[in-house]
Motif scaffolding. Structure first.
Motif, PDB file in Angstrom:
ATOM      1  N   UNK A   1       1.027  -1.083   0.202  1.00 24.75           N
ATOM      2  CA  UNK A   1       0.015   0.123   0.019  1.00 24.75           C
ATOM      3  C   UNK A   1       0.898   1.054   0.022  1.00 24.75           C
ATOM      4  N   UNK A   2       0.596   2.204  -0.928  1.00 23.19           N
ATOM      5  CA  UNK A   2       1.440   3.276  -1.049  1.00 23.19           C
ATOM      6  C   UNK A   2       0.579   4.503  -1.387  1.00 23.19           C
ATOM      7  N   UNK A   3       1.037   5.743  -1.323  1.00 17.64           N
ATOM      8  CA  UNK A   3       0.343   7.123  -1.707  1.00 17.64           C
ATOM      9  C   UNK A   3       0.775   6.882  -3.415  1.00 17.64           C
ATOM     10  N   UNK A   4       2.055   6.740  -3.844  1.00 21.12           N
ATOM     11  CA  UNK A   4       2.389   6.466  -5.137  1.00 21.12           C
ATOM     12  C   UNK A   4       3.146   7.478  -5.727  1.00 21.12           C
ATOM     13  N   UNK A   5       3.594   8.813  -5.091  1.00 22.09           N
ATOM     14  CA  UNK A   5       4.433   9.671  -5.640  1.00 22.09           C
ATOM     15  C   UNK A   5       5.766   9.120  -5.707  1.00 22.09           C
ATOM     16  N   UNK A   6       6.083   8.433  -4.507  1.00 20.44           N
ATOM     17  CA  UNK A   6       7.741   7.885  -4.865  1.00 20.44           C
ATOM     18  C   UNK A   6       7.801   7.005  -5.880  1.00 20.44           C
ATOM     19  N   UNK A   7       7.039   6.666  -6.555  1.00 17.67           N
ATOM     20  CA  UNK A   7       7.270   5.598  -7.718  1.00 17.67           C
ATOM     21  C   UNK A   7       7.309   6.728  -9.119  1.00 17.67           C
ATOM     22  N   UNK A   8       7.059   7.829  -8.868  1.00 18.97           N
ATOM     23  CA  UNK A   8       7.351   8.693 -10.069  1.00 18.97           C
ATOM     24  C   UNK A   8       8.738   9.146 -10.205  1.00 18.97           C
ATOM     25  N   UNK A   9       9.520   8.230 -10.349  1.00 17.44           N
ATOM     26  CA  UNK A   9      10.993   8.508 -10.300  1.00 17.44           C
ATOM     27  C   UNK A   9      11.570   9.432 -11.616  1.00 17.44           C
ATOM     28  N   UNK A  10      10.575   9.253 -12.759  1.00 17.03           N
ATOM     29  CA  UNK A  10      11.159  10.326 -13.770  1.00 17.03           C
ATOM     30  C   UNK A  10      11.046  11.935 -13.701  1.00 17.03           C
ATOM     31  N   UNK A  11      10.162  12.202 -12.729  1.00 18.07           N
ATOM     32  CA  UNK A  11       9.971  13.584 -12.256  1.00 18.07           C
ATOM     33  C   UNK A  11      11.211  13.826 -11.304  1.00 18.07           C
ATOM     34  N   UNK A  12      12.276  14.234 -11.894  1.00 22.30           N
ATOM     35  CA  UNK A  12      13.607  14.408 -10.862  1.00 22.30           C
ATOM     36  C   UNK A  12      13.528  15.766 -10.004  1.00 22.30           C
ATOM     37  N   UNK A  13      12.885  16.941 -10.351  1.00 21.38           N
ATOM     38  CA  UNK A  13      12.492  17.835  -9.775  1.00 21.38           C
ATOM     39  C   UNK A  13      11.588  17.832  -8.602  1.00 21.38           C
ATOM     40  N   UNK A  14      10.567  17.009  -8.778  1.00 20.61           N
ATOM     41  CA  UNK A  14       9.708  16.670  -7.548  1.00 20.61           C
ATOM     42  C   UNK A  14      10.189  15.774  -6.537  1.00 20.61           C
ATOM     43  N   UNK A  15      10.922  14.666  -7.092  1.00 17.27           N
ATOM     44  CA  UNK A  15      11.680  13.977  -6.036  1.00 17.27           C
ATOM     45  C   UNK A  15      12.748  14.753  -5.186  1.00 17.27           C
ATOM     46  N   UNK A  16      13.448  15.568  -5.773  1.00 13.96           N
ATOM     47  CA  UNK A  16      14.325  16.353  -5.135  1.00 13.96           C
ATOM     48  C   UNK A  16      13.416  17.132  -3.858  1.00 13.96           C
ATOM     49  N   UNK A  17      12.450  17.729  -4.309  1.00 15.57           N
ATOM     50  CA  UNK A  17      11.690  18.560  -3.676  1.00 15.57           C
ATOM     51  C   UNK A  17      10.957  17.614  -2.478  1.00 15.57           C
ATOM     52  N   UNK A  18      10.515  16.409  -2.626  1.00 13.92           N
ATOM     53  CA  UNK A  18      10.138  15.677  -1.856  1.00 13.92           C
ATOM     54  C   UNK A  18      11.123  15.298  -0.703  1.00 13.92           C
ATOM     55  N   UNK A  19      12.402  14.888  -1.235  1.00 15.70           N
ATOM     56  CA  UNK A  19      13.431  14.692  -0.113  1.00 15.70           C
ATOM     57  C   UNK A  19      13.510  15.850   0.813  1.00 15.70           C
ATOM     58  N   UNK A  20      13.499  16.866   0.285  1.00 17.69           N
ATOM     59  CA  UNK A  20      13.524  17.944   1.320  1.00 17.69           C
ATOM     60  C   UNK A  20      12.585  18.247   2.218  1.00 17.69           C
ATOM     61  N   UNK A  21      11.478  18.382   1.859  1.00 14.50           N
ATOM     62  CA  UNK A  21      10.103  18.628   2.731  1.00 14.50           C
ATOM     63  C   UNK A  21       9.991  17.342   3.513  1.00 14.50           C
ATOM     64  N   UNK A  22      10.524  16.378   3.528  1.00 13.58           N
ATOM     65  CA  UNK A  22      10.085  15.058   4.213  1.00 13.58           C
ATOM     66  C   UNK A  22      11.010  15.024   5.409  1.00 13.58           C
ATOM     67  N   UNK A  23      11.824  16.000   5.379  1.00 14.49           N
ATOM     68  CA  UNK A  23      13.097  15.552   6.610  1.00 14.49           C
ATOM     69  C   UNK A  23      12.263  16.330   7.888  1.00 14.49           C
ATOM     70  N   UNK A  24      12.707  15.642   9.131  1.00 13.51           N
ATOM     71  CA  UNK A  24      11.879  16.154  10.207  1.00 13.51           C
ATOM     72  C   UNK A  24      12.389  17.637  10.853  1.00 13.51           C
ATOM     73  N   UNK A  25      13.718  18.285  10.114  1.00  9.79           N
ATOM     74  CA  UNK A  25      13.903  19.213  10.311  1.00  9.79           C
ATOM     75  C   UNK A  25      13.195  20.403   9.461  1.00  9.79           C
ATOM     76  N   UNK A  26      12.875  20.071   8.200  1.00  9.05           N
ATOM     77  CA  UNK A  26      11.914  20.997   7.552  1.00  9.05           C
ATOM     78  C   UNK A  26      10.661  21.062   8.081  1.00  9.05           C
ATOM     79  N   UNK A  27      10.142  19.867   8.426  1.00 10.86           N
ATOM     80  CA  UNK A  27       8.726  19.823   9.153  1.00 10.86           C
ATOM     81  C   UNK A  27       8.357  20.668  10.271  1.00 10.86           C
ATOM     82  N   UNK A  28       9.760  20.401  11.205  1.00 12.83           N
ATOM     83  CA  UNK A  28       9.560  21.135  12.557  1.00 12.83           C
ATOM     84  C   UNK A  28       9.742  22.861  12.131  1.00 12.83           C
ATOM     85  N   UNK A  29      10.528  23.291  11.067  1.00 16.30           N
ATOM     86  CA  UNK A  29      10.593  24.478  10.940  1.00 16.30           C
ATOM     87  C   UNK A  29       9.224  25.259  10.457  1.00 16.30           C
ATOM     88  N   UNK A  30       8.475  24.295   9.573  1.00 16.48           N
ATOM     89  CA  UNK A  30       7.285  24.800   9.015  1.00 16.48           C
ATOM     90  C   UNK A  30       6.228  24.994  10.214  1.00 16.48           C
TER      91      UNK A  30
END
Length: 241
Positions: free
Chosen positions: A113-142
């Motif tokens: 069971x997945x949401x599915x966005x992590x499977x869209x690996x051809x979208x390099x810009x999105x995957x880079x953004x995803x890695x950034x915003x999923x960190x505990x530090x980014x979440x805590x800051x927001x």
């Protein structure tokens, strides 16, 4: 008995009819008599924190809590729009948070069971953004920002996402077949259910000499979409008033 799956509702004040449809569906017999209800991400258009005092989060919590109180477990996997949702809201809403990439047994069939966005690996810009915003530090800051500032940030992010998606090739925003196969091999399964791409379908394909199945859930922009799984079959259909 059946197990139900929905995703990509993108509930938002701009589409009140879909919120009403969601509430109506959750109050019906199909949900109240189910073995379980799974929500595989993007329940809302944007989630700014569990402390959001707007009416929509409370309506969602009331609807899912009523399902839980009726004896039907409700499970939730975060999507790219609601990954800031936490345990505080889950307890209010009566559902159990699951990790993206959880395997559950569905009537004898282990299913990824997945949401599915992590499977869209051809979208390099999105995957880079995803890695950034999923960190505990980014979440805590927001989440430390004032509520109004978070709402403004979410509105800006939605506008930028729409602009970027309008110029991306459609294939880039779909799942990558190799990423799908890798995820299923890693989980040791031949069945996968996910959302995110808004391309509802049931796909059958070969995975290392075995027949595999990937089910894509539909979105709730114009109507609802639900997957009904029983011991005998899987039915993907629209939900209307």
């Amino acid at each position: 008995m059946s197990t139900l799956f929905i995703s990509d509702l993108h509930l938002d004040d701009s589409r009140p009819q879909i919120t009403t449809l969601f509430e109506h569906y959750l109050s019906g017999d199909e949900v109240r008599k189910a073995d379980a209800l799974y929500i595989l991400g993007d329940l809302v258009e944007a989630w700014v924190g569990d402390d959001d005092d707007a009416q929509l989060p409370q309506r969602i919590a009331n609807a899912t809590r009523a399902v839980c109180d009726a004896g039907v477990p409700v499970y939730f996997i975060a999507g790219n729009r609601d990954f800031l949702m936490g345990q505080a809201f889950a307890e209010r809403a009566g559902f159990t948070l699951l990790e993206d990439g959880t395997v559950h047994d569905l009537y004898g069939t282990p299913t990824l069971l997945m949401h599915g966005d992590v499977l869209c690996t051809d979208d390099l810009a999105y995957q880079a953004f995803r890695r950034q915003v999923r960190t505990p530090e980014w979440k805590a800051q927001v989440l430390a920002m004032p509520l109004d500032a978070r709402r403004a940030l979410a509105a800006k992010a939605r506008a930028e996402s729409r602009a970027q998606n309008s110029i991306k090739h459609e294939d880039i925003m779909d799942v990558n077949a190799k990423a799908v196969a890798q995820a299923m091999r890693h989980a040791g399964v031949t069945h996968l259910i996910h959302g995110h791409t808004h391309r509802p379908a049931i796909h059958h394909f070969d995975l290392d000499g075995h027949t595999a199945e990937r089910i894509v859930l539909g979105d709730w922009y114009e109507q609802g979409s639900v997957l009904r799984v029983t011991a005998k079959n899987r039915q993907l259909r629209a939900v209307r008033e």
